[in-house]
Motif scaffolding. Sequence first.
Motif, PDB file in Angstrom:
ATOM      1  N   VAL A 295       0.951  -1.208   0.086  1.00  0.00           N
ATOM      2  CA  VAL A 295       0.152   0.027  -0.039  1.00  0.00           C
ATOM      3  C   VAL A 295       0.712   1.190  -0.165  1.00  0.00           C
ATOM      4  O   VAL A 295       0.534   2.192  -0.875  1.00  0.00           O
ATOM      5  CB  VAL A 295      -0.891   0.053   1.337  1.00  0.00           C
ATOM      6  CG1 VAL A 295      -1.718   1.288   1.402  1.00  0.00           C
ATOM      7  CG2 VAL A 295      -1.969  -1.151   1.165  1.00  0.00           C
ATOM      8  N   SER A 296       1.901   1.316   0.859  1.00  0.00           N
ATOM      9  CA  SER A 296       2.594   2.399   0.857  1.00  0.00           C
ATOM     10  C   SER A 296       3.391   2.632  -0.403  1.00  0.00           C
ATOM     11  O   SER A 296       3.920   3.842  -0.562  1.00  0.00           O
ATOM     12  CB  SER A 296       3.692   2.426   2.118  1.00  0.00           C
ATOM     13  OG  SER A 296       4.553   1.180   2.089  1.00  0.00           O
ATOM     14  N   SER A 297       3.861   1.773  -1.013  1.00  0.00           N
ATOM     15  CA  SER A 297       4.563   1.790  -2.595  1.00  0.00           C
ATOM     16  C   SER A 297       3.474   2.048  -3.571  1.00  0.00           C
ATOM     17  O   SER A 297       3.838   2.155  -4.694  1.00  0.00           O
ATOM     18  CB  SER A 297       5.311   0.628  -2.463  1.00  0.00           C
ATOM     19  OG  SER A 297       4.583  -0.590  -2.905  1.00  0.00           O
ATOM     20  N   ARG A 298       2.216   2.183  -3.277  1.00  0.00           N
ATOM     21  CA  ARG A 298       1.186   2.476  -4.332  1.00  0.00           C
ATOM     22  C   ARG A 298       1.414   1.085  -5.333  1.00  0.00           C
ATOM     23  O   ARG A 298       1.250   1.459  -6.389  1.00  0.00           O
ATOM     24  CB  ARG A 298       1.257   3.643  -4.933  1.00  0.00           C
ATOM     25  CG  ARG A 298       1.087   4.794  -3.908  1.00  0.00           C
ATOM     26  CD  ARG A 298       1.042   6.100  -4.550  1.00  0.00           C
ATOM     27  NE  ARG A 298      -0.152   6.148  -5.581  1.00  0.00           N
ATOM     28  CZ  ARG A 298      -1.433   6.430  -4.880  1.00  0.00           C
ATOM     29  NH1 ARG A 298      -1.640   6.347  -3.772  1.00  0.00           N
ATOM     30  NH2 ARG A 298      -2.681   6.372  -5.622  1.00  0.00           N
ATOM     31  N   GLY A 299       1.486  -0.053  -4.568  1.00  0.00           N
ATOM     32  CA  GLY A 299       1.303  -1.415  -5.685  1.00  0.00           C
ATOM     33  C   GLY A 299       2.655  -1.540  -6.236  1.00  0.00           C
ATOM     34  O   GLY A 299       2.762  -2.593  -7.172  1.00  0.00           O
ATOM     35  N   ALA A 300       3.918  -0.864  -6.083  1.00  0.00           N
ATOM     36  CA  ALA A 300       4.887  -0.998  -6.811  1.00  0.00           C
ATOM     37  C   ALA A 300       5.893  -2.162  -6.312  1.00  0.00           C
ATOM     38  O   ALA A 300       5.938  -3.040  -7.082  1.00  0.00           O
ATOM     39  CB  ALA A 300       6.009   0.123  -6.414  1.00  0.00           C
ATOM     40  N   ALA A 301       5.713  -2.590  -5.020  1.00  0.00           N
ATOM     41  CA  ALA A 301       6.438  -3.712  -4.383  1.00  0.00           C
ATOM     42  C   ALA A 301       5.745  -3.946  -2.845  1.00  0.00           C
ATOM     43  O   ALA A 301       5.472  -2.858  -2.221  1.00  0.00           O
ATOM     44  CB  ALA A 301       7.780  -3.701  -4.597  1.00  0.00           C
ATOM     45  N   PRO A 302       5.856  -5.044  -2.331  1.00  0.00           N
ATOM     46  CA  PRO A 302       5.972  -6.424  -3.342  1.00  0.00           C
ATOM     47  C   PRO A 302       4.672  -6.769  -3.755  1.00  0.00           C
ATOM     48  O   PRO A 302       3.705  -6.690  -3.302  1.00  0.00           O
ATOM     49  CB  PRO A 302       6.434  -7.247  -1.971  1.00  0.00           C
ATOM     50  CG  PRO A 302       5.774  -6.866  -0.920  1.00  0.00           C
ATOM     51  CD  PRO A 302       5.707  -5.200  -0.799  1.00  0.00           C
ATOM     52  N   LYS A 303       4.718  -7.276  -5.124  1.00  0.00           N
ATOM     53  CA  LYS A 303       3.567  -7.837  -5.674  1.00  0.00           C
ATOM     54  C   LYS A 303       3.175  -9.200  -4.943  1.00  0.00           C
ATOM     55  O   LYS A 303       2.078  -9.572  -5.038  1.00  0.00           O
ATOM     56  CB  LYS A 303       3.964  -8.124  -7.332  1.00  0.00           C
ATOM     57  CG  LYS A 303       4.313  -6.942  -7.940  1.00  0.00           C
ATOM     58  CD  LYS A 303       3.350  -5.871  -8.042  1.00  0.00           C
ATOM     59  CE  LYS A 303       3.822  -4.684  -9.264  1.00  0.00           C
ATOM     60  NZ  LYS A 303       2.660  -3.629  -9.487  1.00  0.00           N
ATOM     61  N   LEU A 304       4.129 -10.073  -4.618  1.00  0.00           N
ATOM     62  CA  LEU A 304       3.833 -11.302  -4.179  1.00  0.00           C
ATOM     63  C   LEU A 304       4.871 -11.707  -3.116  1.00  0.00           C
ATOM     64  O   LEU A 304       6.072 -11.495  -3.184  1.00  0.00           O
ATOM     65  CB  LEU A 304       3.715 -12.466  -5.372  1.00  0.00           C
ATOM     66  CG  LEU A 304       3.400 -13.712  -4.584  1.00  0.00           C
ATOM     67  CD1 LEU A 304       2.126 -14.160  -4.168  1.00  0.00           C
ATOM     68  CD2 LEU A 304       3.753 -14.820  -5.986  1.00  0.00           C
ATOM     69  N   SER A 305       4.187 -11.908  -2.027  1.00  0.00           N
ATOM     70  CA  SER A 305       5.037 -12.528  -0.718  1.00  0.00           C
ATOM     71  C   SER A 305       4.911 -14.007  -0.661  1.00  0.00           C
ATOM     72  O   SER A 305       3.479 -14.401  -0.438  1.00  0.00           O
ATOM     73  CB  SER A 305       5.006 -11.953   0.599  1.00  0.00           C
ATOM     74  OG  SER A 305       5.420 -10.531   0.235  1.00  0.00           O
TER      75      SER A 305
END
Length: 244
Positions: free
Chosen positions: A146-156
């Motif tokens: 959320v804080s990266s506005r969807g940039a990372a991480p995409k998947l954990s």
Amino acid sequence: GYQYVVLHGVNDNSPDAIWIKGDDECPAYTASSKGFSRSDEFRARDDATRGFYERFYDVLAPDVYNLKREDVSYARAFDVFDLVNVARIHNATSPARNVSDADLAQLRTLADSAELGLNWNASEPMRAVGAKTLSGVVLRQLNATVSSRGAAPKLSLLAGSYDTFLAFFGLTGLLDTGADFHGLPEYASSMAFELFTDGNDGKAFPADPAANLRVRWLFRNGTAGALKGFPLFGTGEASLPWPR
């Protein structure tokens, strides 16, 4: 054109290992889980099943190092079930192949109850410490997205053990949704936390995450079929708003 997925492993002695095994070497968890072994429920079940478990000593003793007759009891319900089950699957010459399906189901049911008792009690919060630490890393990863506005991480991706599943089932109120969550998860079961947008075309991260982002929890018991969503915390809702 093949793109390899980059995986970052964590050693079992790394501080980050706590996220998937918060109950390991935790004195508070150990003390709480031992409380189950001293309970009237445990003692009654141990006494009632002594005769049943005695039948499996000769099945396991030839193949298991240093296994004593008194070890084959409800106190080692998971170990006994797991040894018999794995031997039936992978060892064509094991005496475990002679264990009937009905007896294996009974061993599984007893292991279900024993492991749930060791990993969840509503009045003993520390018994679910494994699920609490797992929830902590899930929240951390979602916050990073959320804080990266969807940039990372995409998947954990995290790989853990069955006891964390059971503690999580109790912690999040899933035990009240039905009997499906009262037993050991099947091998290679999966749970997923999905962060998604509500009322958004999906092409851009929502300007107001609090208004548009939701989280849903999905589970697949074993490897067959698709992930299925379940409501958490007794809300009855298929998904929860992100701020909650």
